[in-house]
Motif scaffolding. Structure first.
Motif, short mmCIF file in Angstrom:
data_model
loop_
_atom_site.label_atom_id
_atom_site.label_comp_id
_atom_site.label_asym_id
_atom_site.label_seq_id
_atom_site.Cartn_x
_atom_site.Cartn_y
_atom_site.Cartn_z
N ASN A 4 0.75 -1.25 -0.08
CA ASN A 4 -0.13 0.24 -0.54
C ASN A 4 1.10 1.13 0.20
N LEU A 7 2.22 0.80 -4.13
CA LEU A 7 1.29 0.69 -4.32
C LEU A 7 0.17 1.91 -5.27
N SER A 8 -0.04 2.47 -5.73
CA SER A 8 -1.48 2.61 -6.12
C SER A 8 -2.57 2.61 -6.71
N GLN A 9 -3.39 2.67 -6.87
CA GLN A 9 -4.64 1.61 -7.86
C GLN A 9 -4.55 2.33 -9.16
N ARG A 11 -1.31 2.35 -10.76
CA ARG A 11 -0.52 1.55 -11.33
C ARG A 11 0.05 0.63 -11.54
N THR A 12 -1.76 0.06 -11.22
CA THR A 12 -2.10 -1.36 -11.56
C THR A 12 -3.25 -1.74 -12.66
N ASP A 139 -8.43 -4.16 -12.71
CA ASP A 139 -8.09 -3.26 -12.29
C ASP A 139 -7.79 -3.28 -10.78
N GLU A 140 -9.35 -3.24 -10.25
CA GLU A 140 -9.22 -2.79 -8.78
C GLU A 140 -9.40 -3.87 -7.72
N TYR A 143 -5.60 -4.30 -7.19
CA TYR A 143 -5.40 -3.73 -6.64
C TYR A 143 -5.28 -3.76 -4.75
N THR A 144 -7.14 -3.93 -5.00
CA THR A 144 -7.33 -4.42 -3.75
C THR A 144 -7.07 -5.93 -3.03
N VAL A 147 -2.78 -5.42 -2.07
CA VAL A 147 -3.01 -4.53 -0.37
C VAL A 147 -3.59 -5.03 0.61
#
Length: 151
Positions: A4, A7-9, A11-12, A139-140, A143-144, A147
């Protein structure tokens, strides 16, 4: 180290299509520069490519962690991709790669660079975590998963 924190959403990316290692490094550079204007995509590509020429960053189990130190970088920056199709990455186990976590660190961050790389290698060594990332579907969700479920 928490994913977390680096990394950012934005950049996923799940389902990225590339045909080769070189095209992957190019795509990573574009994604990072699009998300953060402090980066120049061409310069970042050359930095990642120069590091990769020293030896493959494919760590096995379908995972690669391309990385570099960069004068453009002011804070440790990560990008996570799940490739649509695995590609040859000359990985340590000769398996094609479909999970990629690229890492860019400030040029002077020698110790941090090594610590974060070791931590990432440990995180991606977990088979359950890798399978969760591979089945994310967006993507979401990627990311989830990254992290919240990193071991």
């Amino acid at each position: 180290m928490s994913l977390n924190a680096i990394l950012s959403q934005g950049r996923t990316h799940w389902g990225t299509s590339v045909g080769s290692k070189k095209r992957l490094l190019e795509q990573i550079s574009v994604f990072v520069a699009d998300d953060n204007s402090q980066f120049n995509a061409d310069d970042l590509f050359n930095e990642l490519l120069a590091r990769e020429r020293l030896g493959s960053t494919g760590i096995g189990h379908g995972v690669a962690i391309p990385h570099c130190r960069s004068q453009q970088c002011t804070a440790i920056t990560g990008i996570l991709l799940k490739l649509a199709e695995p590609i040859d990455f000359e990985a340590i186990d000769d398996q094609p790669v479909d999970l990629v976590f690229a890492l860019i660190v400030p040029a002077e961050a020698h110790d941090e660079h090594i610590k974060v790389l070791a931590s990432l290698a440990n995180v991606f060594n977990d088979d359950g975590f890798r399978q969760q990332l591979r089945s994310a579907g967006s993507d979401e969700a990627l990311y989830t998963t990254a992290v919240t479920r990193a071991p």
